[in-house]
Design an enzyme around this catalytic site. Structure first.
Site, PDB file in Angstrom:
ATOM      1  N   THR A 179       0.696  -1.225   0.206  1.00  0.00           N
ATOM      2  CA  THR A 179      -0.038  -0.111  -0.154  1.00  0.00           C
ATOM      3  C   THR A 179       0.877   1.141  -0.001  1.00  0.00           C
ATOM      4  O   THR A 179       0.580   2.288  -0.763  1.00  0.00           O
ATOM      5  CB  THR A 179      -0.901  -0.027   1.074  1.00  0.00           C
ATOM      6  OG1 THR A 179      -1.842  -1.323   1.094  1.00  0.00           O
ATOM      7  CG2 THR A 179      -1.905   1.353   1.217  1.00  0.00           C
ATOM      8  N   GLN A 211       1.284  -9.474  -6.452  1.00  0.00           N
ATOM      9  CA  GLN A 211       0.925 -10.589  -6.568  1.00  0.00           C
ATOM     10  C   GLN A 211       1.527 -11.553  -7.667  1.00  0.00           C
ATOM     11  O   GLN A 211       1.474 -12.787  -7.880  1.00  0.00           O
ATOM     12  CB  GLN A 211      -0.665 -10.890  -6.934  1.00  0.00           C
ATOM     13  CG  GLN A 211      -1.657 -10.200  -5.992  1.00  0.00           C
ATOM     14  CD  GLN A 211      -1.992 -11.142  -5.111  1.00  0.00           C
ATOM     15  OE1 GLN A 211      -1.346 -12.186  -4.997  1.00  0.00           O
ATOM     16  NE2 GLN A 211      -2.533 -10.625  -3.808  1.00  0.00           N
ATOM     17  N   ALA A 239       5.910  -8.310   1.384  1.00  0.00           N
ATOM     18  CA  ALA A 239       6.383  -9.412   1.808  1.00  0.00           C
ATOM     19  C   ALA A 239       5.480 -10.464   2.387  1.00  0.00           C
ATOM     20  O   ALA A 239       5.470 -11.933   2.200  1.00  0.00           O
ATOM     21  CB  ALA A 239       7.239  -9.267   3.133  1.00  0.00           C
ATOM     22  N   HIS A 240       4.197  -9.921   2.646  1.00  0.00           N
ATOM     23  CA  HIS A 240       3.206 -11.084   3.427  1.00  0.00           C
ATOM     24  C   HIS A 240       2.515 -11.731   2.170  1.00  0.00           C
ATOM     25  O   HIS A 240       1.804 -12.585   2.558  1.00  0.00           O
ATOM     26  CB  HIS A 240       2.313 -10.206   4.359  1.00  0.00           C
ATOM     27  CG  HIS A 240       1.350  -9.519   3.943  1.00  0.00           C
ATOM     28  ND1 HIS A 240       0.192  -9.749   3.743  1.00  0.00           N
ATOM     29  CD2 HIS A 240       1.265  -8.176   3.505  1.00  0.00           C
ATOM     30  CE1 HIS A 240      -0.607  -8.975   3.356  1.00  0.00           C
ATOM     31  NE2 HIS A 240       0.054  -7.725   3.038  1.00  0.00           N
ATOM     32  N   CYS A 245      -9.871  -6.112   1.898  1.00  0.00           N
ATOM     33  CA  CYS A 245     -10.095  -4.715   2.446  1.00  0.00           C
ATOM     34  C   CYS A 245     -11.735  -4.320   2.322  1.00  0.00           C
ATOM     35  O   CYS A 245     -11.898  -3.377   3.307  1.00  0.00           O
ATOM     36  CB  CYS A 245      -9.224  -3.714   1.670  1.00  0.00           C
ATOM     37  SG  CYS A 245      -7.729  -4.411   1.228  1.00  0.00           S
TER      38      CYS A 245
HETATM   39  C1  LIG Z   1      -2.126  -7.254  -0.798  1.00  0.00           C
HETATM   40  C2  LIG Z   1      -2.028  -6.102  -2.036  1.00  0.00           C
HETATM   41  C3  LIG Z   1      -1.652  -5.077  -1.838  1.00  0.00           C
HETATM   42  C4  LIG Z   1      -1.170  -4.126  -0.555  1.00  0.00           C
HETATM   43  O1  LIG Z   1      -0.403  -4.527   0.262  1.00  0.00           O
HETATM   44  P1  LIG Z   1       0.129  -4.442   1.621  1.00  0.00           P
HETATM   45  O2  LIG Z   1       1.428  -5.032   1.970  1.00  0.00           O
HETATM   46  O3  LIG Z   1      -0.925  -5.272   2.526  1.00  0.00           O
HETATM   47  O4  LIG Z   1      -0.340  -3.065   2.027  1.00  0.00           O
HETATM   48  C5  LIG Z   1      -1.421  -4.091  -2.969  1.00  0.00           C
HETATM   49  N1  LIG Z   1      -1.593  -4.475  -4.238  1.00  0.00           N
HETATM   50  C6  LIG Z   1      -2.044  -6.035  -4.364  1.00  0.00           C
HETATM   51  C7  LIG Z   1      -2.276  -6.076  -5.629  1.00  0.00           C
HETATM   52  C8  LIG Z   1      -2.212  -6.803  -3.155  1.00  0.00           C
HETATM   53  O5  LIG Z   1      -2.532  -7.920  -3.424  1.00  0.00           O
END
Ligand SMILES: *Cc1c(COP(=O)(O)O)cnc(C)c1O
Length: 392
Positions: free
Chosen positions: A72, A180, A201-202, A335
């Site tokens: 984000t 992704q 990372a997550h 979200c």
């Molecule tokens: C999860 C996601 C985000 C946000 O990433 P965070 O590290 O959770 O802030 C942004 N873009 C995509 C495509 C995502 O899947």
């Protein structure tokens, strides 16, 4: 029974090996990486080693890697930072698409307050942006084009190198949200031809709260977060050393196992669809399917359910009913869970509201098993048939 986790596009479990690698930086080596003493230097070495590994996986220079708090922040920083410099030179247009993550769409909309003009490029019914469509909207007024590599709800892959080429022809900068795709597809910033790239990372079995903004050397850009001199004054704030070490470990491992994991996702997807076809043939469709020219990742699958007569169901109820049966899926972007709104991605692809509301997203991880796929598909089949028979 343990719940079957099929929501890996929302987040992934922390890999125990990654956690192991992080532990020393919570305990023995917990100094501030900007401190001049030996303990600070020890932390600094870990950060710079991590930066080098990450840069090398992405085909970037270490100086092009900026650590952030996640996807984000990276998306916000890229869009706002480029807009602010380009706007002064008369370029006020931000080109993006209706199927981007909200971390891209919302900053673009918010920048209207500063004079930005967000423009949404046409999305194909399959859920991808075609170069011709971008060429129609991109011009000398464009500051930045932000289009994602892999869509987090339907798994479609955009032709990033070709799209970036179109932006560059107009003198605009190109950002891609690769949250992704990193760890799943080859992600090389030179091959993709991008100026900015976000990752987190997550989404690849690393810790939450850490990500990277790749900013190509020489790209005019203003930081989002001002503070100390960290990250060459491009992002203030004390470095999250354990998380940075964890991100590098997770990326290194994901890259190492990338092909084996992709083969596993393919197998899981096939098993899931085969079992659904046995029990639910004629009751579902894959959202965005049907255009063989558009490539997609195997681990993200968006399904719309309906009776053979075309009657839809309440996807939110389906999700909750599956949860009771220990199958954890998503109705799109995590979200917006809790808000009963159809997925903006499905609507952006031109899918009608009732079909979008009748859909769920299944996202597979490398620890899922074929047995789990069979079990999940059978459970989905039972719940869908029960819900449709109750509603007639
Ligand atoms: C999860 C996601 C985000 C946000 O990433 P965070 O590290 O959770 O802030 C942004 N873009 C995509 C495509 C995502 O899947």
């Amino acid at each position: 029974m343990e719940p079957i986790y099929l929501d890996h596009a929302a987040t992934t479990p922390l890999d125990p090996e990654v956690f192991e690698a992080m532990i020393p930086y919570f305990t023995d080596a917990s100094a501030n990486a900007n401190s001049a003493h030996q303990l600070g230097r020890r932390a600094k070495v870990a950060v710079e080693d991590a930066r080098e590994s990450i840069a090398s996986i992405l085909g970037a220079e270490p100086s092009e890697i900026i650590f952030t708090s996640g996807g984000t922040e990276s998306d916000n920083a890229a869009i706002r930072g480029v807009f602010e410099t380009a706007h002064r030179k008369g370029r006020s247009q931000i080109v993006t698409s209706a199927i981007e993550h909200h971390a891209v769409i919302h900053p673009a909309e918010c920048l209207k307050l500063a004079g930005a003009k967000p423009v949404y490029v046409e999305v194909s019914p399959a859920g991808s942006v075609l170069p011709e469509a971008l060429a129609n909207v991109c011009g000398k007024q464009t500051a930045i084009v932000s289009l994602m590599h892999v869509n987090n709800e339907v798994g479609t892959v955009n032709p990033i190198a070709e799209l970036a080429d179109i932006a560059h022809q107009q003198g605009a900068y190109f950002h891609t949200d690769a949250v992704q795709s990193v760890g799943k597809l080859p992600v090389n910033v030179k091959d993709l031809n991008v100026d900015f790239l976000s990752l987190s990372a997550h989404k690849l079995n690393g810790p939450k709260g850490i990500g990277v903004l790749f900013a190509k050397n020489g790209s005019p850009w203003i930081p989002l977060i001002h503070g100390g001199s960290q990250e060459k004054r491009r992002r203030g704030g004390t470095l999250n050393v354990p998380a940075i070490v964890g991100l590098a470990a997770a990326m290194t491992k994901a890259e190492h196992q990338r092909e084996a994991r992709m083969a596993h996702y393919q197998g899981c997807r096939a098993q899931l669809l085969e079992t659904l076809d046995q029990h639910l043939n004629g009751y579902y469709a894959i959202n965005g399917d049907g255009d063989s020219d558009v490539s997609r990742v195997p681990h993200i699958l968006n399904l719309c359910f309906h009776s053979p007569e075309g009657q839809t169901l309440d996807g939110e109820m389906l999700l909750l009913n599956l949860d009771i049966e220990n199958v954890c899926v998503s109705n799109g972007s995590a979200c917006t869970s809790g808000a009963l709104e159809p997925s903006h991605v499905l609507l952006g692809m031109g899918i009608p509201t009732d079909q979008a509301m009748s859909s769920i997203r299944i996202s597979i991880g490398h620890s899922n098993t074929l047995d789990e796929m069979t079990h999940a598909a059978k459970t989905i089949s039972n719940v869908v048939k029960r819900m449709l028979s109750l509603s007639t």
